[in-house]
Design a protein around this motif. Structure first.
Motif: not given
Length: 289
Positions: A130, A145, A148, A243
């Motif tokens: 990420t 988002e 993830l 996350r």
């Protein structure tokens, strides 16, 4: 420890109640080895038939979670937030310096401070991938988002294979118990010329098969599956916390705010107190200075 207590309670209450009611353990102990070979062997065979080698190994490993419990403890949540706080600060102040940490986590001085987290390859990959994507301008918070979330869901689905395999065994055990009982009845019918006291023992031995199948299904294997499922789902909160912090970072919130977002998304019983986490982050700031 809780798992051991639960197993002990199952055995003590079932067999203790049977003995207190006047039941004789002799007939059960005599038939148990043969019934266990038939029912347990058939259950293992069906388990092997219905799963690949990866799932078999995964399931055998996950049985230990019944007794060990969740992997991530309250201290790990604090450490995870501190790790991300340091990485976000480096990314904001010196993006070039961040590369040495995310490209080689095994030699990173930041990751090295948190060995339990550094040992989890999926968690480290989630963080590094990420942050690496953000450095390449793939930093739309909503898209990241979504990516993830799909990644975490895929990991959870893979981890939950063992619970499905165990539950399938639990669902089949009562039927296998009936198979063993029917074989016992067949054996009894072949000795129909024996006196009633002999036939009674043979019928009792046959019924042990039915008992054993139901007992294993609802007393052990089914609860094992449920416990493994609960442990895996609880451990999944750790990656969800990560996350939330990573997405908050893409929204360009201050590092402290990013960490607070993660803290509030941690499960209540694992969430570090605000003052404790603030003191840990203050220590990291002083160390960096």
């Amino acid at each position: 420890m809780v798992g051991f207590i639960g197993v002990a309670l199952v055995f003590v209450m079932v067999f203790g109640g049977y003995v207190l009611a006047g039941g004789k353990m002799g007939i059960i102990l005599k038939a148990l080895p043969f019934e266990m070979v038939m029912i347990g062997g058939a259950a293992v065979g069906a388990f092997v038939i219905s799963n690949d080698m990866t799932t078999i190994k995964h399931t055998l490993k996950d049985i230990g979670k019944v007794f060990k419990g969740p992997k991530w403890k309250p201290q790990d949540y604090t450490d995870g937030m501190c790790l991300l706080f340091e990485l976000i600060r480096v990314a904001r102040s010196n993006p070039v310096a961040l590369e040495e940490h995310i490209e080689s986590p095994s030699t990173s001085t930041i990751f090295g401070k948190y060995p339990r987290i550094a040992a989890d390859t999926e968690t480290i990959a989630l963080i590094c991938d990420t942050l690496r994507s953000a450095s390449m301008n793939y930093d739309d918070p909503h898209q990241v988002e979504e990516v993830l979330e799909k990644r975490i869901e895929a990991t959870m689905e893979h981890n939950l294979h063992s619970t499905h395999a165990l539950q399938s065994v639990a669902d089949g055990l009562p039927a296998l118990g009936i198979v063993a009982a029917v074989l016992g009845v067949i054996k009894t019918m072949a000795s129909i010329d024996q006196p009633p006291e002999v036939l009674g023992k043979m019928i009792g031995g046959a019924l042990v098969g039915t008992f054993l199948g139901v007992f294993l299904a609802y007393g052990l294997v089914g609860p094992f599956s449920a416990r493994v499922n609960a442990v895996i789902n609880e451990d999944g909160h750790f990656q969800r916390m990560i996350r939330e912090i990573l997405v908050a970072n893409l929204h360009r919130h201050a590092p402290n705010i990013c960490i607070e977002v993660g803290r509030q998304n941690a499960p209540t019983h694992l969430r570090p107190e605000f003052g404790v986490l603030e003191a840990a982050l203050k220590g990291l700031k002083q160390e960096a200075a």
